[in-house]
Design an enzyme around this catalytic site. Structure first.
Site, PDB file in Angstrom:
ATOM      1  N   GLY A  51       0.803  -1.219   0.000  1.00 53.54           N
ATOM      2  CA  GLY A  51       0.000   0.000   0.000  1.00 53.54           C
ATOM      3  C   GLY A  51       0.831   1.261   0.000  1.00 53.54           C
ATOM      4  O   GLY A  51       0.431   2.273   0.584  1.00 53.54           O
ATOM      5  N   ILE A  70      -1.200   4.181  -1.463  1.00 50.04           N
ATOM      6  CA  ILE A  70      -2.174   4.787  -0.542  1.00 50.04           C
ATOM      7  C   ILE A  70      -1.449   5.601   0.527  1.00 50.04           C
ATOM      8  O   ILE A  70      -1.890   6.687   0.909  1.00 50.04           O
ATOM      9  CB  ILE A  70      -3.060   3.713   0.107  1.00 50.04           C
ATOM     10  N   GLU A 129       7.050   7.741  -5.184  1.00 58.51           N
ATOM     11  CA  GLU A 129       6.915   6.353  -4.729  1.00 58.51           C
ATOM     12  C   GLU A 129       7.776   5.456  -5.608  1.00 58.51           C
ATOM     13  O   GLU A 129       7.613   5.432  -6.829  1.00 58.51           O
ATOM     14  CB  GLU A 129       5.457   5.904  -4.811  1.00 58.51           C
ATOM     15  N   ASP A 184      14.902  -5.808  -4.647  1.00 60.09           N
ATOM     16  CA  ASP A 184      14.636  -6.200  -6.031  1.00 60.09           C
ATOM     17  C   ASP A 184      15.768  -5.696  -6.916  1.00 60.09           C
ATOM     18  O   ASP A 184      16.163  -4.527  -6.844  1.00 60.09           O
ATOM     19  CB  ASP A 184      13.319  -5.587  -6.535  1.00 60.09           C
ATOM     20  N   THR A 243       8.745  -8.025  14.653  1.00 59.43           N
ATOM     21  CA  THR A 243       9.405  -6.843  14.081  1.00 59.43           C
ATOM     22  C   THR A 243      10.646  -7.174  13.261  1.00 59.43           C
ATOM     23  O   THR A 243      11.213  -6.293  12.618  1.00 59.43           O
ATOM     24  CB  THR A 243       9.809  -5.872  15.196  1.00 59.43           C
ATOM     25  N   LYS A 291      10.209  -0.663  20.149  1.00 56.31           N
ATOM     26  CA  LYS A 291      11.175  -1.676  19.718  1.00 56.31           C
ATOM     27  C   LYS A 291      11.657  -1.401  18.302  1.00 56.31           C
ATOM     28  O   LYS A 291      12.863  -1.480  18.010  1.00 56.31           O
ATOM     29  CB  LYS A 291      10.538  -3.057  19.802  1.00 56.31           C
ATOM     30  N   CYS A 294     -17.467   3.324 -22.000  1.00 56.29           N
ATOM     31  CA  CYS A 294     -16.606   2.957 -23.117  1.00 56.29           C
ATOM     32  C   CYS A 294     -17.180   1.745 -23.863  1.00 56.29           C
ATOM     33  O   CYS A 294     -18.165   1.881 -24.580  1.00 56.29           O
ATOM     34  CB  CYS A 294     -15.177   2.720 -22.640  1.00 56.29           C
ATOM     35  N   GLU A 299     -14.444  -4.828 -34.178  1.00 55.56           N
ATOM     36  CA  GLU A 299     -13.451  -5.385 -33.252  1.00 55.56           C
ATOM     37  C   GLU A 299     -13.728  -6.858 -33.002  1.00 55.56           C
ATOM     38  O   GLU A 299     -12.799  -7.651 -32.831  1.00 55.56           O
ATOM     39  CB  GLU A 299     -13.479  -4.619 -31.930  1.00 55.56           C
ATOM     40  N   ARG A 349     -10.317   2.837 -29.441  1.00 55.53           N
ATOM     41  CA  ARG A 349      -9.999   2.865 -30.868  1.00 55.53           C
ATOM     42  C   ARG A 349     -11.266   2.828 -31.727  1.00 55.53           C
ATOM     43  O   ARG A 349     -11.229   3.176 -32.908  1.00 55.53           O
ATOM     44  CB  ARG A 349      -9.137   1.655 -31.262  1.00 55.53           C
ATOM     45  N   HIS A 388     -14.374   7.555 -20.238  1.00 54.20           N
ATOM     46  CA  HIS A 388     -14.173   6.878 -18.944  1.00 54.20           C
ATOM     47  C   HIS A 388     -14.332   7.924 -17.834  1.00 54.20           C
ATOM     48  O   HIS A 388     -13.333   8.430 -17.304  1.00 54.20           O
ATOM     49  CB  HIS A 388     -12.774   6.269 -18.866  1.00 54.20           C
ATOM     50  N   GLU A 437     -14.917   7.637 -14.837  1.00 56.53           N
ATOM     51  CA  GLU A 437     -14.368   7.216 -13.549  1.00 56.53           C
ATOM     52  C   GLU A 437     -12.983   7.805 -13.289  1.00 56.53           C
ATOM     53  O   GLU A 437     -12.575   7.950 -12.127  1.00 56.53           O
ATOM     54  CB  GLU A 437     -14.309   5.679 -13.454  1.00 56.53           C
TER      55      GLU A 437
END
Length: 547
Positions: A15, A18, A140, A147, A188, A223, A382, A406, A466, A518, A520
């Site tokens: 997260g 967030i 971020e 990694d 921990t 700790k 969409c 399509e 498209r 879109h 949203e």
């Protein structure tokens, strides 16, 4: 400019997005100009060609960048349009370094990770901040410390403290403290090892934030502070909460905002968090409840529809309602036959989202037909608009084999077809119709009323597609009763322009609205998307009438 770098340890998907967005919200609430940058160490140029099942939603910015879904979190929490260039990938960095080498920009030097790659990373971070006119840039770093693909980025952010000065750079490290039920204790050790690994790359965190199931006891915080050499009042607990919009409030209560002010030499300011307290109040104790069925293709991966889900939450807050989401697999719908009632019968509203490819399409067509015939509030987004047009053409306009090129390039009646400007396009990434495009809304339509322009007007929404409604069939669809309530204005040589929104009149259906855009992507907790708010409002009204 101040820089806050957020890294993660122990496991992925903790997260960080967030956490970064919540910190940004706290700084925005203090009046600072903030922007956010997401670093993704994958070699893809952007998220535009990645499978939703693998990577979740591809978020589209106003400028048309196809980005990681965390950019969407930043926009929702910060209530800002994040500029293009704020999602940095390994692919972008190396592509530019190689371009410069081929152009001779490095003057015959041996091109290496240090300094050439790290310099390019730093340049992109600074440019993102300058483009946004930001006072504080949140960065971020994707992935987990350790990694191998993250190493150049960690080296680049290590250098920032030397380049910009201690007072202008802050490192926040997010880790996991697991709880072992067998011994009833928080462990921990993973956090200690993670901080040690970060220090091995030359970065000492100023703040440690800990993900856990519950708020950490004081002795565990002490700790962690002792074993990571971070002050106790700079160790914060990011524990599980019922909804992500509680996170800024939980972190502010613990003093995160004040700690950042102290570390970056900012003026102490009392934040205005009314937006978050009001939203959380409604989320915890809504007056109403409603169920929206989402007929989609990627239902096993909710992150594929992250902005969609958050838009329903925003719409619920606006209507003082809790929105229950019922996932309905479009492939199951296609094969449902008479069992369709079992899949959709208990829904107060139906939403058909975007997507690509033929899989599950006939199920989405069925969902649109079910909503239209039974008077169930419907919102198509969409592809959800395209299947609504296909369904209407087949069953109301007498075009029985209507389809999209399509899905069937040999269909006789392609009521949905490839946009002409897409015919010459080569390649997949970044080649769709992307970003903000205007929509001219017709006076007196539901969509115009929802967007606050009842007499008609132009509004802007984001796009990623498209294919479009074939203008050749628009008169036939209109004659059959489908209302073309919005078009793209001023498209030369295209008549009235691309079809942007369709709907059914209120005397025919209580709420049947679909958009090629879109919406949203522009929804915020403080400014819910009008079509989503309208869907929830109509679903609540239907539920009241049936009760």
């Amino acid at each position: 400019m101040k820089y806050i770098f957020v890294t993660g340890g122990v496991v992925s998907s903790l997260g960080k997005g967030i956490a970064s967005a919540s910190l940004g919200a706290l700084l925005r609430a203090r009046g600072y100009k903030v922007t956010a940058v997401k670093i993704d160490p994958y070699i893809n140029i952007d998220a535009g060609t990645m499978r939703p099942y693998e990577h979740g939603e591809c978020f589209v910015t106003a400028s048309g960048a196809e980005t990681d879904l965390d950019i969407g979190n930043y926009e929702r929490f910060l209530d800002l349009d994040i500029p293009q260039g704020s999602n940095i990938t390994t692919g972008q960095v190396y592509q530019e370094v190689i371009r410069k080498e081929r152009a001779g920009d490095y003057l015959s030097q041996t091109v290496q990770v240090i300094p050439h790659v790290t310099d390019e990373i730093k340049r992109r971070i600074r440019t993102a901040g300058e483009t946004a006119g930001a006072e504080i840039v949140l960065i971020e770093v994707g992935g987990t410390v350790g990694d191998i693909e993250s190493l150049p980025f960690l080296e680049a952010i290590r250098q920032f403290k030397f380049d910009e000065g201690d007072e202008n750079v802050l490192y926040l490290h997010l880790t996991l403290v697991p709880y072992l039920g067998t011994s009833n204790e928080f462990k921990t050790k993973p956090t200690q090892h993670s901080v040690a690994a970060l220090r091995s790359y030359g970065i000492s965190p100023d703040i440690v934030m800990v993900r856990s199931k519950e708020k950490l006891p004081a002795e565990i915080t002490r700790k962690i502070a002792a074993f990571t050499s971070v002050r106790e009042n700079r160790v914060f607990s990011s524990y599980d909460v019922p909804h992500i919009y509680e996170v800024p409030l939980a972190l502010e209560e613990q003093g995160l905002g004040k700690a950042v002010e102290d570390l970056l030499g900012l003026e102490r300011t009392h934040p205005n968090l009314n937006v978050w307290t009001n939203a959380v109040k409604t989320l915890k104790a809504p007056e109403n409840e409603v169920t929206i069925a989402i007929a989609g293709k990627y239902t096993a991966m909710p992150d594929a529809y992250l902005s969609l889900l958050e838009s329903l939450t925003h719409a619920g807050v606006a209507n003082d309602a809790h929105v229950n989401v019922k996932w309905v697999n479009a492939e199951e719908l296609a094969e449902s036959g008479e069992n369709i009632e079992a899949l959709l019968g208990d829904a107060d509203g139906i939403l058909v989202p975007g997507g690509f490819g033929i899989r599950g399409i006939e199920g989405k067509v069925k969902a649109a037909e079910y909503a239209r015939e039974r008077g169930v509030p419907y919102l198509g987004v969409c592809l959800g608009m395209q299947v609504a047009v296909i369904e209407y053409a087949r069953h109301k306009a007498g075009i029985k084999d209507a389809n999209s090129s399509e899905f069937d390039p040999y269909a006789e009646h392609k009521v949905i077809d490839l946009m002409p400007e897409q015919l010459e396009v080569e390649g997949m990434g970044g080649t769709m119709r992307l970003g903000d495009w205007p929509m001219q809304l017709a006076a007196g339509t539901q969509v115009a009323e929802m967007y606050g322009v009842p007499q008609g007007g132009t509004v802007t929404e984001r796009h990623r597609h498209r294919y479009e409604v074939n203008p050749q069939y628009v008169p036939q669809l209109q004659e059959a009763g489908l209302v073309i309530s919005g078009v793209t204005p001023g498209v030369e040589g295209r008549g009235a322009g691309l079809v942007e929104t369709v709907e059914l009149p209120r005397n025919v259906h209580p709420y049947y609205v679909a958009l090629q855009a879109h919406p949203e992507f522009k929804s915020r907790p403080m400014r819910p998307s009008p079509p989503f708010a309208g869907l929830v409002e109509a679903a609540l009204e239907r539920k009241r009438q049936q009760s």
